[in-house]
Design a protein around this motif. Structure first.
Motif, PDB file in Angstrom:
ATOM      1  N   ASN A  34       0.847  -1.179   0.000  1.00  0.00           N
ATOM      2  CA  ASN A  34       0.000   0.000   0.000  1.00  0.00           C
ATOM      3  C   ASN A  34       0.889   1.238   0.000  1.00  0.00           C
ATOM      4  N   GLU A  35       0.293   2.353  -0.354  1.00  0.00           N
ATOM      5  CA  GLU A  35       1.069   3.569  -0.575  1.00  0.00           C
ATOM      6  C   GLU A  35       1.797   4.037   0.678  1.00  0.00           C
ATOM      7  N   SER A  36       1.254   3.743   1.848  1.00  0.00           N
ATOM      8  CA  SER A  36       1.884   4.191   3.087  1.00  0.00           C
ATOM      9  C   SER A  36       3.228   3.519   3.329  1.00  0.00           C
ATOM     10  N   ARG A  37       3.492   2.400   2.649  1.00  0.00           N
ATOM     11  CA  ARG A  37       4.747   1.675   2.832  1.00  0.00           C
ATOM     12  C   ARG A  37       5.827   2.109   1.843  1.00  0.00           C
ATOM     13  N   LEU A  38       5.518   3.040   0.980  1.00  0.00           N
ATOM     14  CA  LEU A  38       6.469   3.467  -0.042  1.00  0.00           C
ATOM     15  C   LEU A  38       7.537   4.383   0.541  1.00  0.00           C
TER      16      LEU A  38
END
Length: 234
Positions: A34-38
């Protein structure tokens, strides 16, 4: 310079491999759940997002990745160890991505020394009851099967060692840097022997479980994956 995709690149070995490739000047497309892990979004050529524990999202990851065209290499790094999703993430996801995307120049699949304790009972794959060791036996077998099945695409399996990542734990004895060096080397270098169909540990070719090189078991595994997913390999 090469265009390379790395799955499971939010942290650990996947992130380390992606960063090393980027530092060497390659164009890297990273996959994260998910984007929060980028991390470092400006570093990458592109980002694909999706949860590889969900089959619908695996298909969406394949569609996102295909927008970048044919990759020079794909490193199938994403994996889980103690989860009910171990078969989906460790086996079905790399299979479906492989079957759904354009054939790259090189395929690298993350294995484990624990594959030697895996089972050849593929009913466990169909039922989703396989263990971590089973999943690594099966994905290693797929990697070596593709080496002879797809001319023009090299395919290898890599044991990164027991390294101190979130999965491996802080007390893991292997070297963290050595954990990603083989994947990076296989993705970018031509002086590789064997040029395809290798099982590697820290830049050295090793002998895998005999089942992985058994053509009958390779065919049985691919047939099981095709039947279970409804997606043909070729």
């Amino acid at each position: 310079m090469a265009v390379i995709m790395v799955t499971g690149a939010a942290s650990g070995l996947g992130y380390n491999a992606a960063r090393a490739l980027s530092d060497a000047g390659h164009d890297v497309v990273v996959h994260v759940r998910n984007e929060s892990r980028l991390s470092e979004p400006g570093r990458w050529k592109g980002v694909v997002i999706g949860d590889l524990a969900r089959v619908d999202e695996i298909h969406d990851v394949a569609r996102q990745a295909s927008a970048f065209g044919r990759f020079d290499a794909v490193i199938h790094n994403a994996g889980v160890m103690t989860s009910p999703d171990v078969i989906t993430v460790n086996v079905l996801a790399p299979y479906l991505l492989t079957a759904s995307m354009d054939k790259p120049g090189r395929l690298i699949y993350l294995s484990s020394g624990m594959h030697r304790g895996g089972s050849m009972d593929l009913r466990r794959l169909s039922r989703g009851t396989g263990s971590y060791s089973d999943s690594k036996l099966w994905i290693t077998t797929l990697a070596l099967a593709l080496a002879s099945r797809w001319p023009g695409t090299s395919s290898h399996a890599v044991d990164p060692g027991w390294v101190p990542t979130r999965m491996g734990g802080a007390g893991a004895p292997d070297d963290l840097t050595a954990g990603h060096e083989t994947q990076v080397w296989l993705a970018t270098h031509d002086d590789v022997s064997p040029s395809t169909g290798g099982y590697w540990y820290h830049l050295q070719a090793q002998t895998p479980h005999p089942a992985c090189q058994d053509e009958a078991f390779q065919a049985q595994l691919i047939e099981t994956l095709e039947s279970h997913t409804g997606v043909p390999l070729d």
